[in-house]
Design a protein around this motif. Structure first.
Motif, PDB file in Angstrom:
ATOM      1  N   VAL A  98       0.871  -1.168   0.000  1.00  0.00           N
ATOM      2  CA  VAL A  98       0.000   0.000   0.000  1.00  0.00           C
ATOM      3  C   VAL A  98       0.909   1.220   0.000  1.00  0.00           C
ATOM      4  O   VAL A  98       1.796   1.347   0.851  1.00  0.00           O
ATOM      5  CB  VAL A  98      -0.933   0.026   1.223  1.00  0.00           C
ATOM      6  CG1 VAL A  98      -1.739   1.320   1.256  1.00  0.00           C
ATOM      7  CG2 VAL A  98      -1.868  -1.179   1.201  1.00  0.00           C
ATOM      8  N   SER A  99       0.724   2.103  -0.982  1.00  0.00           N
ATOM      9  CA  SER A  99       1.587   3.276  -1.123  1.00  0.00           C
ATOM     10  C   SER A  99       0.758   4.530  -0.922  1.00  0.00           C
ATOM     11  O   SER A  99      -0.066   4.892  -1.776  1.00  0.00           O
ATOM     12  CB  SER A  99       2.233   3.283  -2.513  1.00  0.00           C
ATOM     13  OG  SER A  99       3.058   4.415  -2.680  1.00  0.00           O
ATOM     14  N   ILE A 104      -2.272  -1.076  -3.869  1.00  0.00           N
ATOM     15  CA  ILE A 104      -1.759  -1.789  -5.026  1.00  0.00           C
ATOM     16  C   ILE A 104      -2.166  -3.262  -4.935  1.00  0.00           C
ATOM     17  O   ILE A 104      -2.010  -3.879  -3.878  1.00  0.00           O
ATOM     18  CB  ILE A 104      -0.219  -1.661  -5.100  1.00  0.00           C
ATOM     19  CG1 ILE A 104       0.173  -0.174  -5.194  1.00  0.00           C
ATOM     20  CG2 ILE A 104       0.342  -2.426  -6.299  1.00  0.00           C
ATOM     21  CD1 ILE A 104       1.648   0.091  -5.002  1.00  0.00           C
ATOM     22  N   PRO A 105      -2.684  -3.844  -6.002  1.00  0.00           N
ATOM     23  CA  PRO A 105      -3.106  -5.257  -5.951  1.00  0.00           C
ATOM     24  C   PRO A 105      -1.958  -6.173  -5.529  1.00  0.00           C
ATOM     25  O   PRO A 105      -0.800  -5.955  -5.907  1.00  0.00           O
ATOM     26  CB  PRO A 105      -3.546  -5.549  -7.385  1.00  0.00           C
ATOM     27  CG  PRO A 105      -3.917  -4.218  -7.946  1.00  0.00           C
ATOM     28  CD  PRO A 105      -2.979  -3.239  -7.316  1.00  0.00           C
ATOM     29  N   SER A 122       1.830   0.893 -10.661  1.00  0.00           N
ATOM     30  CA  SER A 122       2.850   0.598  -9.652  1.00  0.00           C
ATOM     31  C   SER A 122       3.077  -0.899  -9.521  1.00  0.00           C
ATOM     32  O   SER A 122       4.193  -1.347  -9.233  1.00  0.00           O
ATOM     33  CB  SER A 122       2.431   1.184  -8.293  1.00  0.00           C
ATOM     34  OG  SER A 122       2.327   2.585  -8.358  1.00  0.00           O
ATOM     35  N   LEU A 123       2.015  -1.669  -9.723  1.00  0.00           N
ATOM     36  CA  LEU A 123       2.143  -3.126  -9.687  1.00  0.00           C
ATOM     37  C   LEU A 123       3.176  -3.599 -10.704  1.00  0.00           C
ATOM     38  O   LEU A 123       4.003  -4.481 -10.416  1.00  0.00           O
ATOM     39  CB  LEU A 123       0.787  -3.774  -9.957  1.00  0.00           C
ATOM     40  CG  LEU A 123       0.755  -5.301 -10.096  1.00  0.00           C
ATOM     41  CD1 LEU A 123       1.256  -5.963  -8.822  1.00  0.00           C
ATOM     42  CD2 LEU A 123      -0.651  -5.771 -10.449  1.00  0.00           C
ATOM     43  N   ALA A 124       3.141  -3.012 -11.899  1.00  0.00           N
ATOM     44  CA  ALA A 124       4.102  -3.391 -12.933  1.00  0.00           C
ATOM     45  C   ALA A 124       5.531  -3.098 -12.500  1.00  0.00           C
ATOM     46  O   ALA A 124       6.454  -3.889 -12.761  1.00  0.00           O
ATOM     47  CB  ALA A 124       3.781  -2.650 -14.233  1.00  0.00           C
ATOM     48  N   PHE A 143       6.401 -10.236   0.853  1.00  0.00           N
ATOM     49  CA  PHE A 143       6.488  -9.200   1.889  1.00  0.00           C
ATOM     50  C   PHE A 143       5.225  -8.360   1.867  1.00  0.00           C
ATOM     51  O   PHE A 143       4.498  -8.306   0.871  1.00  0.00           O
ATOM     52  CB  PHE A 143       7.730  -8.313   1.725  1.00  0.00           C
ATOM     53  CG  PHE A 143       7.816  -7.572   0.412  1.00  0.00           C
ATOM     54  CD1 PHE A 143       7.269  -6.298   0.271  1.00  0.00           C
ATOM     55  CD2 PHE A 143       8.469  -8.127  -0.673  1.00  0.00           C
ATOM     56  CE1 PHE A 143       7.363  -5.606  -0.924  1.00  0.00           C
ATOM     57  CE2 PHE A 143       8.569  -7.445  -1.885  1.00  0.00           C
ATOM     58  CZ  PHE A 143       8.013  -6.179  -2.003  1.00  0.00           C
ATOM     59  N   GLU A 144       4.975  -7.726   2.987  1.00  0.00           N
ATOM     60  CA  GLU A 144       3.879  -6.774   3.119  1.00  0.00           C
ATOM     61  C   GLU A 144       4.484  -5.438   3.526  1.00  0.00           C
ATOM     62  O   GLU A 144       5.334  -5.392   4.424  1.00  0.00           O
ATOM     63  CB  GLU A 144       2.874  -7.252   4.161  1.00  0.00           C
ATOM     64  CG  GLU A 144       2.180  -8.543   3.751  1.00  0.00           C
ATOM     65  CD  GLU A 144       1.240  -9.085   4.814  1.00  0.00           C
ATOM     66  OE1 GLU A 144       0.306  -9.828   4.453  1.00  0.00           O
ATOM     67  OE2 GLU A 144       1.442  -8.758   6.010  1.00  0.00           O
TER      68      GLU A 144
END
Length: 425
Positions: A98-99, A104-105, A122-124, A143-144
């Motif tokens: 999460v940004s 973000i998925p 951002s996922l890419a 990671f989270e």
């Protein structure tokens, strides 16, 4: 360290000296203490209390070498004291980030397939960095993370590069004992942006963010760029580095950015080379009468900018090493002039009604009255300008710029000595 324990130590001032070292001034400590604490709180709200580590990657400022990196040329760049930070814990197979306000998925670390529908996200970028590091033989895992960034979006300080480097640094810290070298992380970020995200860029932004400090980079050998840190006592020169966000939109400018390397490479292809860095400069100038009938005038002017800008970087580095700041400022000014006249990246030909960057340059020159130096910053067309401003003019300069472009648009920055780092754990 447990997240709640980390928050407690932050608020008790245990890390104040560390924060002062990273961000360059005591005035930043209270703000950063609160910022980090809020980030930890957000992490706990998202994922619960757990053992965490904190990572940081800075934005960057390009000082010399405007659009030379993608042609295997030279640049002078520096990390700045605006950064993205991540509060992170390990997870088994899933990556979830999460940004700030962007959720973000998540994805499985085993599935790093590039997908067309993810381009521009951002996922890419996350998947692209992970895929590159995996291909190079590094360990991966889930990671989270909660990420928050002070790097101004769309302001030429490379918020995307800071994000890419941050992800690479997290992978390095969580699963590779911080053993992934900064240049490798920079290359992973560039690949993610070029291939997974779908935006052409060179390697300068990611390198400056990953390595830190004031550096000069020679990209002649693309696989092994030569990096040198420049130890310069900037405080001695009584000038501040200012970046002004002119509030111009970068939307729909991808074609403008892409045209610069495309046109430069067209000239290189005439000599059976991929980039201008491999073309003999003397041959190019000798062949100009013939080239004028084969290529657009803008392509030729952009090639001229590359050859001359490449030499300017050497002159800037030499001036700084000799502590000749007057000579350095002269080259910065010449770089700005060349970017406007030859590289032509101060405003977009497709949108001549919006010329915020040119307006900011004009106001700067009026205020500075021949002192300091000013130039377009970064990719150009919109975004920011850079100025070296005498300390006795800082207040006036900042006031004049913000009267036009808005409150808190003129930022007085410091060069950060660190690139992507693990801050605490």
């Amino acid at each position: 360290m447990n997240a709640e324990e980390l928050r407690s130590k932050l608020m008790q001032g245990h890390y104040d000296d560390l924060l002062c070292d990273i961000y360059g001034e005591e005035e930043q400590v209270a703000y950063q203490r609160q910022r980090y604490s809020r980030a930890v709180d957000r992490f706990i709200a998202l994922y619960g209390s757990a053992d965490v580590a904190v990572y940081s990657a800075p934005g960057r400022t390009e000082i010399g070498g405007n659009h030379t990196d993608h042609q295997h040329g030279k640049v002078l760049a520096a990390a700045v004291n605006l950064d993205a930070i991540a509060i992170v814990k390990k997870a088994e197979r899933t990556v979830k980030v999460v940004s700030d306000q962007f959720d973000i998925p998540s994805f499985f670390i085993d599935d790093l397939t590039m997908k067309e529908e993810e381009k521009g996200t951002s996922l890419a970028l996350i998947k692209g960095v992970c895929a590159t590091l995996k291909e190079r033989g590094y360990q991966l895992g889930g990671f989270e993370a909660y990420v928050t960034s002070d790097v101004l979006i769309g302001a030429g300080l490379s918020s995307s590069a800071a994000f890419e480097v941050l992800i690479g640094t997290v992978i390095s810290g969580l699963y590779n004992m911080m053993a992934i070298d900064p240049v490798t992380i920079a290359k992973a970020g560039q690949y993610a942006e070029n291939v997974y995200f779908g935006k052409p860029c060179g390697l300068m932004d990611q390198s400056a963010s990953a390595i830190g400090s004031l550096i000069t980079i020679d990209f002649k050998n693309e696989n092994h760029p030569a990096v040198e840190k420049i130890d310069v006592p900037f405080a001695k020169f009584a000038h501040a580095l200012c970046i002004t966000d002119t509030k111009g939109s970068h939307a729909d400018l991808t074609d403008e950015y892409a045209a610069i390397p495309q046109e430069m490479k067209q000239i290189a292809a005439h000599y059976n080379k991929k980039v201008l860095g491999d073309v003999d400069e003397k041959s190019f100038y000798h062949d100009l009468p013939y080239l004028m009938n084969r290529f657009s005038g803008r392509s030729l002017l952009r090639a001229i900018h590359f050859f001359e800008e490449n030499k300017r970087v050497d002159k800037e580095v030499a001036a700084l090493k000799n502590e000749d700041f007057t000579a350095f400022l002269k080259q910065v000014t010449a770089s700005g002039d060349s970017s406007f006249k030859y590289l032509q990246n101060v405003y977009a030909n497709s949108d001549v009604h919006h010329q915020n960057v040119a307006l900011a340059l004009a106001i700067s020159e009026i205020v500075l009255q021949g002192k300091g130096a000013v130039r377009v910053h970064g990719g150009g067309f919109a975004g920011t300008i850079q100025a070296f401003v005498p300390l006795d003019l800082i207040s006036e300069y900042k006031t004049e710029m913000e009267q036009v472009f808005g409150n808190k648009t003129c930022h007085v920055l410091k060069i950060r000595p660190y690139g992507g780092i693990k801050v605490m754990e």
